[in-house]
Design a protein around this motif. Structure first.
Motif, short mmCIF file in Angstrom:
data_model
loop_
_atom_site.label_atom_id
_atom_site.label_comp_id
_atom_site.label_asym_id
_atom_site.label_seq_id
_atom_site.Cartn_x
_atom_site.Cartn_y
_atom_site.Cartn_z
N MET A 127 25.57 -27.26 -1.61
CA MET A 127 26.74 -27.85 -0.97
C MET A 127 27.24 -29.05 -1.76
N GLU A 165 36.06 -29.23 5.36
CA GLU A 165 35.26 -28.26 4.63
C GLU A 165 36.10 -27.52 3.59
N THR A 166 35.49 -27.22 2.46
CA THR A 166 36.13 -26.39 1.46
C THR A 166 35.37 -25.08 1.37
N ILE A 167 36.11 -23.99 1.15
CA ILE A 167 35.58 -22.63 1.31
C ILE A 167 35.62 -21.87 -0.02
N VAL A 169 31.30 -21.71 3.47
CA VAL A 169 31.52 -23.13 3.20
C VAL A 169 30.71 -23.53 1.97
N THR A 217 31.93 -30.31 1.51
CA THR A 217 32.72 -31.15 2.42
C THR A 217 33.42 -32.23 1.62
N SER A 267 42.76 -18.42 0.74
CA SER A 267 42.29 -18.66 2.10
C SER A 267 42.66 -17.49 3.00
#
Length: 481
Positions: free
Chosen positions: A1, A22-24, A31, A34, A328
């Motif tokens: 992460m 959050e970034t995906i 995830v 963050t 996204s």
């Protein structure tokens, strides 16, 4: 992460209220990190810090030569960390490794080197005024604090081509990346610190649209440079009208591709396919409207649909991937809605048209889509889709092709495919676009300006033109009498 913070006054800090986003990974939906969700208080602090950094002796007292060396050092650090930066870009944005490794990272370094050479060449002039006993000259001076708001499709490159000229001209810069893709920009800011950029001169704000709005509206910001949607660009113009801060906008596009009757069809198919599906069509310069001479339209359609259907779709980390994910779930749904509108309005679907299922269904993958029977009035022919959707339309003569190509509110990019030298030189002048390519992909080079007409934006980025975007002209009158 991954965890990213805000950079304010050369210190990495959490948001003042502790909020995070959050970034995906768009290839899996998982995830991956963050980021600090900045508040209005954070925006105030970062603008104050940037003003102090801009006015500091460490920055204003730095010689042009040293400023150039600093930018060159950033370029060296980008190249030294190329593998990491490319991996971040692919993980966070989804672009294939071939794009992040061979284009995004090298171009970012190239941009910094290009503007490193400009620091010693920002010149004024002496004006021959008619007032007796006067020496009058002009200087190009920095604007002050520049807010640089970047999009999610090419996070590293667009941050570089805003940040490098802003620093070359002596401004302080606040980078605000798109909330979908903050990772490579945060790493670029770290490299600027490592290179020795003075405290406060480069800052980082992360967060959603409200952070961008607060930065645009802040009276302590002298310049906004924004790349993104036309709708947001229009909102920015309304906001900056209150204090008339300088603004540069690189917005949407709806690029026409004119395939003449003498074109090499195989070359046009290969080039148009790459130009349309580069970064899965998530590029403002992507070719989207294909005006093909009626003599060639059936051959062109058959070949490009077959080629599109054969492309490898998969995660960007796979070196064989040609078409990666959309950024996204929200954007995938937007593209799907446009495709549905094409069918509903009477266009004929040749190939594609839906989400990729099976082993890739957790990611945001959409099949390359080709439509024929598209009319100029259809939604898919008028609005920017920003995805892998191609609309093919026949034409009978060049006057018709030019008129229809120009029948758009956008004017960023166009391309012409022809073997005729006269056509190659005369047709671009008649097309309403900031850049016209002939027989090639929509390439970008630091030495050439990039920007559009109409709803594609204001101003130019890259080339010598960016120097004007980040400086103002000051006149000095000296009484010699």
């Amino acid at each position: 992460m991954y965890t990213t913070q805000l950079l304010i006054n050369d210190k990495w800090v959490d948001a003042s209220d502790g909020a995070t986003g959050e970034t995906i990974n768009p290839a899996t939906g998982a995830v991956i990190g963050t980021f600090a969700e900045a508040t209005s208080t954070d925006v105030d602090e970062v603008v104050t810090s940037a003003r102090v950094g801009f006015e500091s002796d460490a920055w204003q007292g730095m010689s042009p030569d040293m400023r150039g060396r600093l930018l060159w050092r950033v370029a060296e650090l980008i190249e030294a960390n190329a593998e990491e930066l490319a991996a971040l870009e692919t993980l966070d944005q989804g672009q294939p490794t071939s794009v992040s490794t061979n284009l995004s990272v090298p171009l970012a370094a190239q941009v910094f080197r290009y503007y490193a050479g400009f620091t010693t060449k920002i010149e004024g002039k002496v004006s021959p005024v008619s007032i007796p006993n006067q020496l009058t000259y002009q200087q190009r001076v920095p604007l002050g604090v520049a807010g640089l708001i970047t999009p999610w499709n090419f996070p590293l490159d667009i941050a570089a081509w805003k940040l490098a000229p802003a620093l070359a001209t002596g401004n302080a810069a606040i980078l605000k990346p798109a909330e979908q893709t903050p990772l490579s920009t945060a790493r670029l800011v770290e490299l600027c610190r490592e290179a020795g950029v003075p405290a406060g001169v480069v800052s980082l704000l992360t967060g959603g649209a409200e952070v961008g709005r607060a930065l645009v509206a802040h009276s302590g910001v002298d310049k906004i440079s924004f790349t993104g949607s036309t709708a947001v660009g229009q909102e920015i113009v309304k906001t900056v009208s209150r204090d008339l801060k300088r603004v540069g906008l690189e917005l949407g596009g709806k690029a026409p591709s004119i395939v003449c009757d003498d074109a090499d069809i195989d070359a046009a198919v290969a080039g148009n396919l790459q130009g349309a599906l580069f970064n899965t069509g998530q590029a403002c310069g992507a070719f989207t409207r294909f005006f093909v001479h009626r003599k060639k339209v059936d051959e062109f359609t058959s070949k490009i649909a077959s080629a599109a259907d054969s492309l490898r779709i998969g995660p960007g980390q796979d070196p064989e991937t040609v078409v990666g994910p959309l950024v996204s779930e929200e954007h995938l749904e937007r593209v799907a809605a446009y495709v549905k509108s094409g069918s509903d309005e009477g266009a004929q679907l040749v190939t594609g048209g839906g989400r990729v299922m099976g082993s890739l269904e957790k990611g945001y993958f959409f099949r390359p889509t080709v439509f024929t029977g598209v009319t100029d009035a259809m939604t898919i022919a008028r609005e920017e889709i920003f995805g892998p959707v191609l609309s093919i339309m026949p034409f009978d003569d060049m006057d018709e092709a030019i008129s229809r190509a120009n029948n758009t509110d956008y004017g960023l990019v166009a391309v012409v495919w022809t073997k005729d030298l006269a056509t190659a030189h005369t047709l671009p002048r008649q097309i309403h676009a900031g850049t016209v390519f002939v027989n090639q992909l929509p390439l970008i080079d630091p030495g050439a300006p990039w920007g559009g007409l109409g709803l594609s934006g204001w101003g130019r980025e890259l080339g010598a033109y960016s120097i004007d975007e980040y400086t103002e002209t000051k006149s000095v009158f000296i009484n010699l009498g």
